[in-house]
Design an enzyme around this catalytic site. Structure first.
Site, mmCIF file in Angstrom:
data_model
loop_
_atom_site.group_PDB
_atom_site.id
_atom_site.type_symbol
_atom_site.label_atom_id
_atom_site.label_comp_id
_atom_site.label_asym_id
_atom_site.label_seq_id
_atom_site.Cartn_x
_atom_site.Cartn_y
_atom_site.Cartn_z
ATOM 1 N NE ARG A 57 -2.859 0.326 3.613
ATOM 2 C CZ ARG A 57 -2.365 0.835 4.630
ATOM 3 N NH1 ARG A 57 -1.703 1.769 4.636
ATOM 4 N NH2 ARG A 57 -2.222 0.149 5.767
ATOM 5 C CE1 TYR A 110 -14.464 16.955 -12.663
ATOM 6 C CE2 TYR A 110 -13.987 15.772 -10.301
ATOM 7 C CZ TYR A 110 -14.426 15.629 -11.932
ATOM 8 O OH TYR A 110 -14.619 14.043 -12.341
ATOM 9 C CE LYS A 207 -10.658 13.597 -16.280
ATOM 10 N NZ LYS A 207 -11.126 14.639 -15.477
HETATM 11 C C1 LIG Z 1 -11.854 14.555 -13.989
HETATM 12 C C2 LIG Z 1 -11.258 15.691 -13.227
HETATM 13 C C3 LIG Z 1 -10.989 15.483 -11.801
HETATM 14 C C4 LIG Z 1 -11.030 13.709 -11.324
HETATM 15 O O1 LIG Z 1 -10.377 12.780 -11.966
HETATM 16 P P1 LIG Z 1 -10.865 11.201 -11.559
HETATM 17 O O2 LIG Z 1 -9.796 10.810 -11.999
HETATM 18 O O3 LIG Z 1 -11.958 10.837 -12.444
HETATM 19 O O4 LIG Z 1 -11.444 11.277 -10.210
HETATM 20 C C5 LIG Z 1 -10.830 16.208 -11.072
HETATM 21 N N1 LIG Z 1 -10.221 17.498 -11.555
HETATM 22 C C6 LIG Z 1 -10.606 17.676 -12.865
HETATM 23 C C7 LIG Z 1 -10.368 19.180 -13.162
HETATM 24 C C8 LIG Z 1 -11.123 16.798 -13.778
HETATM 25 O O5 LIG Z 1 -11.174 17.185 -14.828
#
Ligand SMILES: *Cc1c(COP(=O)(O)O)cnc(C)c1O
Length: 392
Positions: A57, A110, A207
């Site tokens: 972990r 977000y 992303k």
């Molecule tokens: C998608 C996103 C997140 C969250 O990411 P996840 O991996 O889907 O939890 C946080 N902040 C922004 C600006 C995002 O676009």
């Protein structure tokens, strides 16, 4: 080392990997030791965040490679990986506050970040105020004695305001508060928030860093001063990040700068085309010279990614559906930062509380992928014909 070289080299350790280019995927829970003395030596070091192999972990060389690579790109003392981008936002906030504290969060943040603040955090006795993302140094008026954290997202991933981070950081630090930024839109290749005065930089690695829509992961990079509180929180929360997701993300990272360069090039072509369309009121994309955030973007960013908003003169849920559901190359779906183009309706009106959003809804949010932009533009052109037909 220049940035593009760093993307390739960062986190590499020939010694650690026995010469293999990519750090292997260590599937680990238990790590075994020969002596009690060894166990007692490694444990406390691993718990403090040292890259010492103690328990799955707490991370393995698979994790350290990505942590070191992101730290190298983003600056700061170290990076903590989290199971998602939302988990990275949550870790940051939970690590920085205690009962009785006050947090300032950008009105463009977000939505799940807001849900944490208005839900769990409120139940735990932490108060949240929302601020105009264009506030800059004016945030001084909102700071309270108990404000511990200013949580920024720049540009906002639906409304795309660019924030004056140096001005906000100056005020926050003078009042003893930390500044954290969700830097997902730019990634560390196009913006280094710690250089702008932030204490903590957050990435939804899901992303652009991963970049292939096949893993969910987050990263929190922080200064040496901000790290101990975050480490304490991550241990308490018990976050663990699966090694396969870490591997995919490290693999994605190696092409981050070439992918972003193409996302930027394609996005600019599409944005310039969209801007002259009669259906379009405004394109929300800070790289456009007439975008309200352009000057700050130019000062603080090294590039623009592929995500943008489109405000329409006339729209309706049915017309937006006609446009969106008939697209050939833009898939309808959330998340972004992968190689593919995406489209989704955008309706921030009900989310905002500090500054009302007065645009016609739904607008569009586009992620411009790595396809040929001529195909994307042709697809959008047909989409606008469907939108217009559905409005009469
Ligand atoms: C998608 C996103 C997140 C969250 O990411 P996840 O991996 O889907 O939890 C946080 N902040 C922004 C600006 C995002 O676009």
């Amino acid at each position: 080392m220049k940035k593009d070289t760093k993307v390739i080299r960062a986190g590499h350790s020939k010694k650690r990997n026995a010469g293999v280019v990519n750090t292997p995927v260590y599937h680990a829970s238990t790590v075994v030791f020969d002596t009690i003395a060894q166990l007692k030596d490694v444990g406390p070091r691993a718990l403090k965040g040292e890259k010492a192999l103690f328990y799955g972990r707490l991370g393995t060389p698979t994790h350290w490679t990505l942590e070191e690579a992101i730290t190298d790109l983003a600056g700061g003392a170290d990076t903590i990986l989290t199971p998602s981008g939302v988990a990275a936002c949550a870790l940051t906030i939970l690590g920085c506050v205690k009962a009785g504290d006050h947090v300032l969060v950008s009105d463009s943040a977000y939505e799940p970040t807001r849900k944490l603040c208005d839900g769990l955090l409120k139940d735990f006795g932490v108060e949240t105020g929302y601020y105009d993302p264009c506030i800059g140094g004016g945030i001084a008026a909102l700071m309270r004695e108990n404000t511990r954290l200013v949580f920024c997202e720049s540009p906002g991933s639906h409304t795309f305001e660019v924030q004056d981070i140096p001005a906000i950081a100056k005020v926050a630090h003078a009042r003893g508060a930390k500044v954290a930024i969700d830097n997902t839109w730019a990634s560390p290749v196009f913006c280094r928030p710690l250089d702008l005065g932030a204490d903590i930089s957050i990435e939804a690695g899901t992303k652009y860093i991963c970049g292939h829509s096949d893993a969910v992961i987050g990263a929190v990079t922080a200064t040496a001063e901000a790290l101990p509180d975050l480490r304490r929180a991550v241990l308490a929360l018990g976050y663990a990040v699966g090694p396969d997701d870490v591997y995919l993300t490290t693999r994605g990272l190696r092409t981050l700068s070439v992918r972003l360069a193409r996302h930027q090039e394609n996005a600019m072509k599409v944005a310039l085309w969209l801007k002259d369309r009669p259906e379009v009121k405004r394109v929300l994309y800070p790289a456009l010279p007439d975008d309200p955030g352009h000057a700050l973007w130019k000062r603080d960013f090294q590039g623009a990614s592929g995500l943008m908003g489109v405000l329409l003169h006339r729209t309706s849920p049915a017309a937006a559906a006609a446009l969106i559901e008939g697209m050939e190359f833009f898939a309808l779906g959330f998340s972004w930062g992968g190689f593919e183009s995406l489209i989704a309706p955008s309706a921030p009106k009900t989310i905002r509380t500090a500054v009302p959003w007065t645009e016609a809804e739904p607008g569009l949010r586009l992620h411009i992928g790595l396809e040929d932009p001529a195909d994307l533009i042709a697809d959008l052109e047909k989409g606008f014909a469907r939108l217009t037909a559905a409005l009469v």
